[in-house]
Design an enzyme around this catalytic site. Structure first.
Site, PDB file in Angstrom:
ATOM      1  N   SER A 143       0.875  -1.182   0.000  1.00 45.55           N
ATOM      2  CA  SER A 143       0.000   0.000   0.000  1.00 45.55           C
ATOM      3  C   SER A 143       0.903   1.219   0.000  1.00 45.55           C
ATOM      4  O   SER A 143       2.093   1.119   0.335  1.00 45.55           O
ATOM      5  CB  SER A 143      -0.863  -0.001   1.265  1.00 45.55           C
ATOM      6  OG  SER A 143      -1.484   1.257   1.487  1.00 45.55           O
ATOM      7  N   TYR A 156      -2.004  -1.034  10.592  1.00 46.69           N
ATOM      8  CA  TYR A 156      -1.980  -1.198   9.138  1.00 46.69           C
ATOM      9  C   TYR A 156      -0.679  -0.641   8.560  1.00 46.69           C
ATOM     10  O   TYR A 156      -0.002  -1.292   7.756  1.00 46.69           O
ATOM     11  CB  TYR A 156      -3.189  -0.492   8.536  1.00 46.69           C
ATOM     12  CG  TYR A 156      -3.373  -0.732   7.045  1.00 46.69           C
ATOM     13  CD1 TYR A 156      -3.941  -1.909   6.581  1.00 46.69           C
ATOM     14  CD2 TYR A 156      -2.986   0.229   6.118  1.00 46.69           C
ATOM     15  CE1 TYR A 156      -4.114  -2.130   5.226  1.00 46.69           C
ATOM     16  CE2 TYR A 156      -3.155   0.018   4.756  1.00 46.69           C
ATOM     17  CZ  TYR A 156      -3.732  -1.169   4.316  1.00 46.69           C
ATOM     18  OH  TYR A 156      -3.889  -1.375   2.955  1.00 46.69           O
TER      19      TYR A 156
END
Length: 267
Positions: A143, A156
């Protein structure tokens, strides 16, 4: 044209979204697809049938709860018995947003297990076989949050940064295996920014409604703070990049973290 005839690809989280788009791209190049994800029987049947229609000579579902290491062991053993993964795409992931001070410990543990530890476990199982065959591709869907941080996403961001680091270590360890002709063994991350998946749909709809139903204007507003292009990516774009990384011509592209983020991480 990339030809993956005779290759087997395990794509985690491949019943929808980016994972399914990657599986479609690999299927279109002739790879067998080991499908994986959290889904009911109907969705599983639909995904496997769809991928065979896209060109996969075989598409079979493999169970494996990534929250449980013993289930991952079973998943990798089943794929090995099916012929072993020449291509491993670690796509499955989860997220929960909350300030650091209020992030539950169990949420931290689960996000780290699914988004980082599971990739370590699948890579540890798959990479030795790739090295023996002289060809292998690990593509970890990280990401932009593997490269930069955002508030309220501590586990995350930590997991995705860890995934980029893990991938670089594995890339170094396997860089000397195989040959140019065979394609060697490479390990890379793809780092998407805003990408149109079902998770994003409600946010887009809300912003579009505020602009009188103008979807493009809603997307532009949603992305304005982070993504300079103000355009989302389609999952198929991530699939196309993953497919190219699988080509033997990409034998020297390893240890990278490639942003697909409209300039987000260039700022």
């Amino acid at each position: 044209m990339v030809d993956l005839t005779g290759k087997t690809a395990l794509v985690t989280g491949s019943v929808q979204g980016i994972g399914l788009a990657v599986a479609e791209a690999l299927a279109g190049a002739g790879a067998r697809i080991a499908v994986h994800g959290l889904a009911g029987d109907h969705q599983i049947h639909e995904a496997c049938t769809h991928l065979r229609a896209k060109g996969a000579p075989q598409a079979e579902f493999f169970h494996g709860d990534l929250r449980q290491p013993e289930r991952i062991d079973e998943l990798m053993a089943a794929v090995a018995a099916w012929g072993g993964a020449d291509i491993l795409v670690n796509n499955a992931g989860i997220q929960h947003t909350a300030p650091l001070a209020r992030m539950p410990r169990e949420t931290w543990d689960t996000i780290l297990q699914v988004n980082l530890s599971a990739a370590f476990e699948t890579m540890q199982a798959a990479l030795p076989g790739m090295a023996e065959r002289g060809y292998g591709r690990v593509i970890n869907i990280a990401s932009v949050h593997g490269l930069v941080a955002s508030k309220d996403k501590a586990p995350y961001v930590a997991a995705k940064h860890g995934l980029v680091g893990l991938s670089r270590v594995a890339a170094l360890e396997y860089a000397g295996t195989g040959s140019k002709a065979d394609g060697g063994v490479t390990v890379n991350c793809i780092c998407p920014g805003w990408t149109e998946t079902e998770i994003l749909a409600p946010q887009i709809a809300e912003r579009a409604e505020a602009h009188g139903g103008d979807r493009a204007a809603g997307i532009a507003e949603l992305l304005a703070e982070k993504q300079p292009s103000r355009r989302t990516s389609d999952p198929a774009e991530i699939g196309a990049l993953a497919l190219w990384l699988c080509d033997p011509i990409a034998h020297n592209v390893t240890g990278t973290a490639i942003p697909v983020d409209g300039g987000w991480t260039a700022q």
